[in-house]
Design a protein around this motif. Structure first.
Motif, PDB file in Angstrom:
ATOM      1  N   THR A  88       0.895  -1.135  -0.191  1.00  0.00           N
ATOM      2  CA  THR A  88       0.086   0.032   0.148  1.00  0.00           C
ATOM      3  C   THR A  88       0.830   1.167  -0.050  1.00  0.00           C
ATOM      4  O   THR A  88       0.665   2.152  -0.701  1.00  0.00           O
ATOM      5  N   TRP A  89       1.825   1.101   0.915  1.00  0.00           N
ATOM      6  CA  TRP A  89       2.819   2.439   1.047  1.00  0.00           C
ATOM      7  C   TRP A  89       3.672   2.622  -0.262  1.00  0.00           C
ATOM      8  O   TRP A  89       3.749   3.485  -0.722  1.00  0.00           O
ATOM      9  N   LYS A  90       3.915   1.470  -0.940  1.00  0.00           N
ATOM     10  CA  LYS A  90       5.157   1.200  -1.910  1.00  0.00           C
ATOM     11  C   LYS A  90       4.452   1.797  -3.129  1.00  0.00           C
ATOM     12  O   LYS A  90       4.858   2.838  -3.898  1.00  0.00           O
ATOM     13  N   THR A  91       3.293   1.576  -3.396  1.00  0.00           N
ATOM     14  CA  THR A  91       2.323   1.927  -4.654  1.00  0.00           C
ATOM     15  C   THR A  91       2.415   3.491  -4.607  1.00  0.00           C
ATOM     16  O   THR A  91       2.157   4.055  -5.709  1.00  0.00           O
ATOM     17  N   ALA A  92       1.902   3.903  -3.358  1.00  0.00           N
ATOM     18  CA  ALA A  92       1.779   5.236  -3.144  1.00  0.00           C
ATOM     19  C   ALA A  92       3.061   6.196  -3.186  1.00  0.00           C
ATOM     20  O   ALA A  92       3.089   7.109  -3.775  1.00  0.00           O
ATOM     21  N   VAL A  93       4.148   5.552  -2.678  1.00  0.00           N
ATOM     22  CA  VAL A  93       5.353   6.102  -3.111  1.00  0.00           C
ATOM     23  C   VAL A  93       5.856   6.266  -4.476  1.00  0.00           C
ATOM     24  O   VAL A  93       6.314   7.410  -4.756  1.00  0.00           O
ATOM     25  N   LEU A 363      18.522   3.623   1.984  1.00  0.00           N
ATOM     26  CA  LEU A 363      17.281   3.555   0.758  1.00  0.00           C
ATOM     27  C   LEU A 363      16.388   2.859   1.086  1.00  0.00           C
ATOM     28  O   LEU A 363      16.839   1.531   0.752  1.00  0.00           O
ATOM     29  N   PRO A 364      15.030   2.998   1.845  1.00  0.00           N
ATOM     30  CA  PRO A 364      14.145   1.879   2.316  1.00  0.00           C
ATOM     31  C   PRO A 364      13.639   1.133   0.998  1.00  0.00           C
ATOM     32  O   PRO A 364      13.559   1.746  -0.080  1.00  0.00           O
ATOM     33  N   ASP A 365      13.095   0.018   1.301  1.00  0.00           N
ATOM     34  CA  ASP A 365      12.832  -0.885   0.357  1.00  0.00           C
ATOM     35  C   ASP A 365      11.253  -0.313  -0.397  1.00  0.00           C
ATOM     36  O   ASP A 365      11.261  -0.592  -1.650  1.00  0.00           O
ATOM     37  N   ILE A 366      10.581   0.521   0.195  1.00  0.00           N
ATOM     38  CA  ILE A 366       9.218   0.876  -0.363  1.00  0.00           C
ATOM     39  C   ILE A 366       9.624   1.847  -1.530  1.00  0.00           C
ATOM     40  O   ILE A 366       8.859   2.090  -2.216  1.00  0.00           O
ATOM     41  N   LEU A 367      10.813   2.454  -1.530  1.00  0.00           N
ATOM     42  CA  LEU A 367      11.195   3.033  -2.844  1.00  0.00           C
ATOM     43  C   LEU A 367      12.265   2.293  -3.608  1.00  0.00           C
ATOM     44  O   LEU A 367      12.227   2.075  -5.020  1.00  0.00           O
ATOM     45  N   ALA A 368      13.286   1.574  -3.174  1.00  0.00           N
ATOM     46  CA  ALA A 368      14.369   0.966  -3.668  1.00  0.00           C
ATOM     47  C   ALA A 368      14.132  -0.160  -4.432  1.00  0.00           C
ATOM     48  O   ALA A 368      14.584  -0.461  -5.579  1.00  0.00           O
ATOM     49  N   ASN A 369      12.886  -0.919  -4.202  1.00  0.00           N
ATOM     50  CA  ASN A 369      12.734  -2.163  -5.009  1.00  0.00           C
ATOM     51  C   ASN A 369      11.292  -1.808  -5.568  1.00  0.00           C
ATOM     52  O   ASN A 369      10.592  -2.726  -5.921  1.00  0.00           O
ATOM     53  N   SER A 370      10.842  -0.722  -5.792  1.00  0.00           N
ATOM     54  CA  SER A 370       9.506  -0.307  -6.469  1.00  0.00           C
ATOM     55  C   SER A 370       9.404  -0.739  -7.988  1.00  0.00           C
ATOM     56  O   SER A 370       8.479  -0.184  -8.492  1.00  0.00           O
ATOM     57  N   PHE A 425       7.766   6.567   4.241  1.00  0.00           N
ATOM     58  CA  PHE A 425       6.624   6.325   4.822  1.00  0.00           C
ATOM     59  C   PHE A 425       5.761   7.347   4.801  1.00  0.00           C
ATOM     60  O   PHE A 425       4.603   7.435   4.747  1.00  0.00           O
ATOM     61  N   THR A 426       6.216   8.586   5.417  1.00  0.00           N
ATOM     62  CA  THR A 426       5.385   9.836   5.426  1.00  0.00           C
ATOM     63  C   THR A 426       4.600  10.072   4.043  1.00  0.00           C
ATOM     64  O   THR A 426       3.587  10.331   3.974  1.00  0.00           O
ATOM     65  N   LEU A 427       5.674   9.770   2.936  1.00  0.00           N
ATOM     66  CA  LEU A 427       4.964  10.366   1.555  1.00  0.00           C
ATOM     67  C   LEU A 427       3.986   9.224   1.314  1.00  0.00           C
ATOM     68  O   LEU A 427       2.650   9.647   0.778  1.00  0.00           O
ATOM     69  N   GLY A 428       4.190   7.886   1.357  1.00  0.00           N
ATOM     70  CA  GLY A 428       3.372   6.891   1.107  1.00  0.00           C
ATOM     71  C   GLY A 428       1.714   7.281   2.121  1.00  0.00           C
ATOM     72  O   GLY A 428       0.722   7.086   1.429  1.00  0.00           O
ATOM     73  N   VAL A 429       2.117   7.233   3.306  1.00  0.00           N
ATOM     74  CA  VAL A 429       1.000   7.135   4.309  1.00  0.00           C
ATOM     75  C   VAL A 429       0.116   8.367   4.044  1.00  0.00           C
ATOM     76  O   VAL A 429      -1.221   8.165   3.996  1.00  0.00           O
ATOM     77  N   ASN A 430       0.805   9.529   3.763  1.00  0.00           N
ATOM     78  CA  ASN A 430       0.272  10.957   3.495  1.00  0.00           C
ATOM     79  C   ASN A 430      -0.907  10.640   2.354  1.00  0.00           C
ATOM     80  O   ASN A 430      -1.985  11.303   2.127  1.00  0.00           O
ATOM     81  N   ARG A 431      -0.387  10.017   1.133  1.00  0.00           N
ATOM     82  CA  ARG A 431      -0.944  10.052  -0.034  1.00  0.00           C
ATOM     83  C   ARG A 431      -2.087   9.119   0.102  1.00  0.00           C
ATOM     84  O   ARG A 431      -3.478   9.466  -0.360  1.00  0.00           O
ATOM     85  N   VAL A 432      -1.948   7.999   0.906  1.00  0.00           N
ATOM     86  CA  VAL A 432      -3.399   7.160   0.975  1.00  0.00           C
ATOM     87  C   VAL A 432      -4.499   7.729   1.998  1.00  0.00           C
ATOM     88  O   VAL A 432      -5.434   7.787   1.671  1.00  0.00           O
TER      89      VAL A 432
END
Length: 443
Positions: A88-93, A363-370, A425-432
């Motif tokens: 959920t957070w990865k697709t939003a990021v 560089l966290p997974d929700i960006l690096a492996n997206s 995480f703040t980017l992804g959570v904020n968008r959702v």
């Protein structure tokens, strides 16, 4: 800390930074739907075997839920829940119009024949076909599954709903799969690494890389990094680890791995203990295997300057706090936001100052492996439009998305005075959260 606890912890920290309403926070954390099914199949020897399958659909505020299906003997509800939430957070990021989901079957795919795997996949699809769909939930390959698995799901789903190539991504190209999909996650790792290094006036060329994992992601990352001038000095997989300080010949290593089902015995370097790989001296460390491999027991021994999380959840939060200096992004934090009386906070700040000098950035997974889910989105778009892209277009679009994702995360780091992980995480959570409220959520 298990994957679900770690992911939830990161979410709650992001929610606190964003100042989310407690009811909205709780709503975002709870999955939309959890599915658990029994899959009984006849084995080749005539006996019956039963396996438990899971599908967790976490959130659909921003679009259809999206996530892989893994076949692994350690698949359990907590792991699937954690990975669904991460999606959920990865697709939003990545800023693609999807939510998050994840699925899996508790089995050892290596112990099953091709015909048994097909029967298992078809039974699983029969149990969940009415809960997935082109605009509902779109599965993809993951650990232990591949394009053939997706072809079986597509075929079984189409028996109930008509031919629907967009119901899964990561399919064979002959069935509507996208060019460039096999390399997408590894190529995304390359682009994300380029963006991070460029921020510090560096490039791929001349940097020394260590990669844990030589499956699809690790092997493509190694190949592409090598082609870009990077020096891959050590690699490991489940069979062993190899090191060559002058740089491994990745093309020869890939050939050896393919012919010998692993890198063990490769004569282009020295065999080393796989457990020591993470602490090898290098510029960039890329964990591209399982989660939780960087933890409080080995964090202080990490010698890399940068860690690129190509795997899902490779860094335990305790190790994250104990071993990283992402605080380089928060050096301008106003003192009014810091605790002045709490000894724990004082010691943490002191530790961060020491580690900042060490220079480790994660560089966290929700960006690096997206990169994988981003090209999956491209595949879905192509299927819906009925118009296929050439590989150059796929790769160019992927670079645009990965570079923009890094830029957006960096802006959140500066706005909220936080590290790269919390920036993502703040980017992804904020968008959702914004999408949820705009669709009519009420406290």
């Amino acid at each position: 800390m298990n994957a679900l606890a770690a992911t939830s912890r990161n979410f709650k920290q992001a929610a606190k930074l964003l100042g989310l309403d407690s009811k909205l926070e709780k709503s975002l954390l709870i999955p939309f739907r959890e599915i658990k099914v029994e899959c009984t199949i006849p084995k080749d020897d005539g006996t019956l075997a039963s396996y438990v399958g899971f599908r967790v659909q976490h959130d659909n505020a921003r679009g259809p839920m999206k996530g892989g299906i893994r076949y692994h003997h350690e698949v359990d509800p907590d792991e699937v829940n954690a990975l669904a939430q991460l999606m959920t957070w990865k697709t939003a990021v990545a800023n693609i119009p999807y939510g998050g989901a994840k699925g899996g079957i508790g089995c050892s795919p290596g112990d099953l024949s091709i015909s048994e795997l097909e029967r298992l996949t078809r039974v699983f699809t029969q149990k969940i076909h009415d809960l997935i769909g082109i605009h509902t939930d779109v599965p993809a390959p993951d650990m232990g599954t591949n394009s053939q698995t997706m072809a079986w799901i597509l075929d079984e789903y189409s028996k109930f709903h008509g031919y629907s190539p967009a119901v899964v991504t990561g399919k064979p190209v002959d069935l509507g799969g996208s060019l460039g999909r096999d390399a997408a996650t590894g190529r995304g790792v390359l682009f994300a690494t380029e963006a991070l290094l460029a921020e510090h006036g560096k490039g791929i060329a001349g940097q020394r890389f260590v990669i844990q994992g030589f499956g699809n992601v690790g092997s493509w990352a190694a190949q592409l990094i090598s082609e870009a001038g990077g020096k891959v000095i050590a690699i490991s997989d489940v069979t062993g680890a190899v090191k060559n300080s002058n740089g491994l010949d990745i093309a020869k290593l890939m050939k050896h791995s393919s012919e010998n089902r692993g890198i063990k015995g490769f004569d282009g370097g020295d065999a080393i203990d796989p457990r020591s790989l993470l602490t090898e001296e290098c510029d960039v460390l890329i964990p591209a295997a399982l989660g939780g491999v960087i933890n409080k027991d080995n964090a202080n021994e990490i010698k890399a300057k940068y860690i690129i999380e190509a795997a899902n959840h490779p860094t335990d939060p305790e190790a994250d706090e104990a071993s990283t200096s992402d605080s380089i992004w928060q050096t301008n934090t106003p003192t009014a936001t810091k605790c002045t009386i709490c000894l724990k906070c004082f010691l943490s700040e002191f530790l961060l100052q020491i580690l900042s000098k060490k220079g480790v950035l994660i560089l966290p997974d929700i960006l690096a492996n997206s990169g994988g889910v981003t090209v999956s989105y491209f595949e879905w778009v192509q299927n819906i439009q009925g118009f296929m892209w050439d590989e150059e277009k796929v790769n160019n679009e992927l670079k645009t998305y990965m570079t923009r994702g890094f830029r957006d995360v960096k802006e959140m780091c500066r706005s909220h005075h936080c590290d790269l992980r919390m920036g993502a995480f703040t980017l992804g959570v904020n968008r959702v959260a914004r999408a949820t409220v705009l669709r009519g959520w009420e406290a």
